[in-house]
Design a protein around this motif. Structure first.
Motif, PDB file in Angstrom:
ATOM      1  N   MET A  20       0.919  -1.339  -0.018  1.00  0.00           N
ATOM      2  CA  MET A  20       0.054   0.058  -0.086  1.00  0.00           C
ATOM      3  C   MET A  20       0.785   1.347   0.098  1.00  0.00           C
ATOM      4  N   ALA A  21       1.865   1.038   0.719  1.00  0.00           N
ATOM      5  CA  ALA A  21       2.980   2.413   0.859  1.00  0.00           C
ATOM      6  C   ALA A  21       3.408   2.654  -0.536  1.00  0.00           C
ATOM      7  N   TYR A  22       3.912   1.601  -1.158  1.00  0.00           N
ATOM      8  CA  TYR A  22       4.466   1.661  -2.286  1.00  0.00           C
ATOM      9  C   TYR A  22       3.587   2.312  -3.404  1.00  0.00           C
ATOM     10  N   ASP A  23       2.317   1.496  -3.517  1.00  0.00           N
ATOM     11  CA  ASP A  23       1.458   2.042  -4.533  1.00  0.00           C
ATOM     12  C   ASP A  23       0.763   3.484  -4.332  1.00  0.00           C
ATOM     13  N   TRP A  24       0.854   3.781  -2.954  1.00  0.00           N
ATOM     14  CA  TRP A  24       0.623   5.347  -2.865  1.00  0.00           C
ATOM     15  C   TRP A  24       1.361   6.276  -2.896  1.00  0.00           C
ATOM     16  N   ARG A  25       2.725   5.790  -3.389  1.00  0.00           N
ATOM     17  CA  ARG A  25       3.620   6.923  -3.492  1.00  0.00           C
ATOM     18  C   ARG A  25       3.479   8.124  -4.411  1.00  0.00           C
ATOM     19  N   HIS A  26       2.551   7.977  -5.371  1.00  0.00           N
ATOM     20  CA  HIS A  26       2.295   9.109  -6.025  1.00  0.00           C
ATOM     21  C   HIS A  26       0.908   9.778  -5.554  1.00  0.00           C
ATOM     22  N   ARG A  27       0.410   9.540  -4.782  1.00  0.00           N
ATOM     23  CA  ARG A  27      -0.847   9.962  -4.042  1.00  0.00           C
ATOM     24  C   ARG A  27      -0.506  11.485  -3.359  1.00  0.00           C
ATOM     25  N   SER A  28      -1.647  12.016  -2.753  1.00  0.00           N
ATOM     26  CA  SER A  28      -1.657  13.281  -2.045  1.00  0.00           C
ATOM     27  C   SER A  28      -0.552  13.080  -0.784  1.00  0.00           C
ATOM     28  N   THR A  29       0.054  14.026  -0.377  1.00  0.00           N
ATOM     29  CA  THR A  29       0.715  14.095   0.631  1.00  0.00           C
ATOM     30  C   THR A  29      -0.090  13.309   1.908  1.00  0.00           C
ATOM     31  N   THR A  30      -1.169  13.760   1.910  1.00  0.00           N
ATOM     32  CA  THR A  30      -1.985  13.001   3.273  1.00  0.00           C
ATOM     33  C   THR A  30      -1.958  11.534   2.976  1.00  0.00           C
ATOM     34  N   ALA A  31      -2.562  11.163   1.802  1.00  0.00           N
ATOM     35  CA  ALA A  31      -2.626   9.571   1.456  1.00  0.00           C
ATOM     36  C   ALA A  31      -1.382   8.974   1.799  1.00  0.00           C
ATOM     37  N   ARG A  32      -0.201   9.561   1.259  1.00  0.00           N
ATOM     38  CA  ARG A  32       1.094   8.879   1.414  1.00  0.00           C
ATOM     39  C   ARG A  32       1.542   8.778   2.936  1.00  0.00           C
ATOM     40  N   ALA A  33       1.198  10.070   3.742  1.00  0.00           N
ATOM     41  CA  ALA A  33       1.258   9.776   5.186  1.00  0.00           C
ATOM     42  C   ALA A  33       0.602   8.786   5.684  1.00  0.00           C
ATOM     43  N   VAL A  34      -0.718   8.451   5.503  1.00  0.00           N
ATOM     44  CA  VAL A  34      -1.619   7.462   6.068  1.00  0.00           C
ATOM     45  C   VAL A  34      -0.889   6.164   5.601  1.00  0.00           C
ATOM     46  N   ALA A  35      -0.722   6.042   4.443  1.00  0.00           N
ATOM     47  CA  ALA A  35       0.218   4.630   3.967  1.00  0.00           C
ATOM     48  C   ALA A  35       1.273   4.436   4.946  1.00  0.00           C
ATOM     49  N   CYS A  36       1.936   5.358   4.871  1.00  0.00           N
ATOM     50  CA  CYS A  36       3.402   5.221   5.434  1.00  0.00           C
ATOM     51  C   CYS A  36       2.894   4.864   7.146  1.00  0.00           C
ATOM     52  N   ALA A  37       2.092   5.576   7.587  1.00  0.00           N
ATOM     53  CA  ALA A  37       2.046   5.464   8.896  1.00  0.00           C
ATOM     54  C   ALA A  37       1.465   4.009   9.415  1.00  0.00           C
ATOM     55  N   ARG A  38       0.835   3.347   8.501  1.00  0.00           N
ATOM     56  CA  ARG A  38       0.321   1.947   8.654  1.00  0.00           C
ATOM     57  C   ARG A  38       1.523   1.026   9.082  1.00  0.00           C
ATOM     58  N   LEU A  39       2.856   1.437   8.561  1.00  0.00           N
ATOM     59  CA  LEU A  39       4.046   0.405   8.718  1.00  0.00           C
ATOM     60  C   LEU A  39       4.287   0.412  10.071  1.00  0.00           C
ATOM     61  N   PRO A  40       4.447   1.427  10.952  1.00  0.00           N
ATOM     62  CA  PRO A  40       4.868   1.565  12.266  1.00  0.00           C
ATOM     63  C   PRO A  40       3.827   0.761  13.277  1.00  0.00           C
ATOM     64  N   LEU A  41       2.508   1.305  12.618  1.00  0.00           N
ATOM     65  CA  LEU A  41       1.242   0.923  13.146  1.00  0.00           C
ATOM     66  C   LEU A  41       1.092  -0.623  13.487  1.00  0.00           C
ATOM     67  N   GLN A  42       1.519  -1.241  12.410  1.00  0.00           N
ATOM     68  CA  GLN A  42       1.573  -2.603  12.264  1.00  0.00           C
ATOM     69  C   GLN A  42       2.312  -3.320  13.563  1.00  0.00           C
ATOM     70  N   VAL A  43       3.679  -2.619  13.663  1.00  0.00           N
ATOM     71  CA  VAL A  43       4.377  -3.301  14.548  1.00  0.00           C
ATOM     72  C   VAL A  43       3.831  -3.026  16.101  1.00  0.00           C
ATOM     73  N   LEU A  44       3.021  -1.797  16.380  1.00  0.00           N
ATOM     74  CA  LEU A  44       2.612  -1.761  17.557  1.00  0.00           C
ATOM     75  C   LEU A  44       1.498  -2.474  17.625  1.00  0.00           C
ATOM     76  N   LEU A  45       0.535  -2.974  16.437  1.00  0.00           N
ATOM     77  CA  LEU A  45      -0.411  -3.965  16.807  1.00  0.00           C
ATOM     78  C   LEU A  45       0.110  -5.340  17.182  1.00  0.00           C
ATOM     79  N   ILE A  46       1.230  -5.844  16.471  1.00  0.00           N
ATOM     80  CA  ILE A  46       1.839  -7.002  17.017  1.00  0.00           C
ATOM     81  C   ILE A  46       2.153  -6.896  18.220  1.00  0.00           C
TER      82      ILE A  46
END
Length: 131
Positions: free
Chosen positions: A85-111
């Motif tokens: 998702m973060a890769y696919d959204w790399r050309h979207r708006s700054t907000t969308a990219r931030a959301v996609a990138c924020a999911r990465l550390p969030l996944q660690v927190l969920l673990i």
């Protein structure tokens, strides 16, 4: 917060996500890695079923420990979808990219949250219940 309460909150989050896989599957289909065999929709449905089952297991003290451990593995297993998702959204708006990138550390927190739900609150007995 007791580990029992934490587990119930995680169960609620997972149940909500599980239902979302069926209510709005297209958003999940789009992040299924193409390298997986079968259709993205089959993976979306399987993910929804898994999250609902894990949520039910977390809600029950007798199955909480096993479900918490399985949940941590599940969150680790879906991490590649968040990377996609973060890769696919790399050309979207700054907000969308931030959301996609924020999911990465969030996944660690969920673990880590799932692993925490595995721990019993010794002051209150097994699974955080009176005893």
């Amino acid at each position: 917060m007791t580990s029992a309460r934490s587990a119930l909150l995680l169960a609620g989050l997972m149940a909500s996500a599980g239902f979302a896989h069926f209510a709005a599957p297209r958003q999940f289909d789009s992040i299924v890695p193409r390298s997986l065999p079968g259709s993205p929709r089959a993976w979306t449905k399987a993910g929804g079923v898994a999250e609902l089952a894990l949520a039910a297991g977390l809600a029950l003290p007798a199955t909480r420990r096993a479900s918490a451990r399985a949940g941590a593995l599940f969150f680790a297993g879906v991490f590649p979808a968040n990377v996609k998702m973060a890769y696919d959204w790399r050309h979207r708006s700054t907000t969308a990219r931030a959301v996609a990138c924020a999911r990465l550390p969030l996944q660690v927190l969920l673990i880590l949250w799932a692993r925490r739900a595995d721990i019993q609150d010794v002051r209150r007995g097994p699974a955080g219940l009176g005893g």
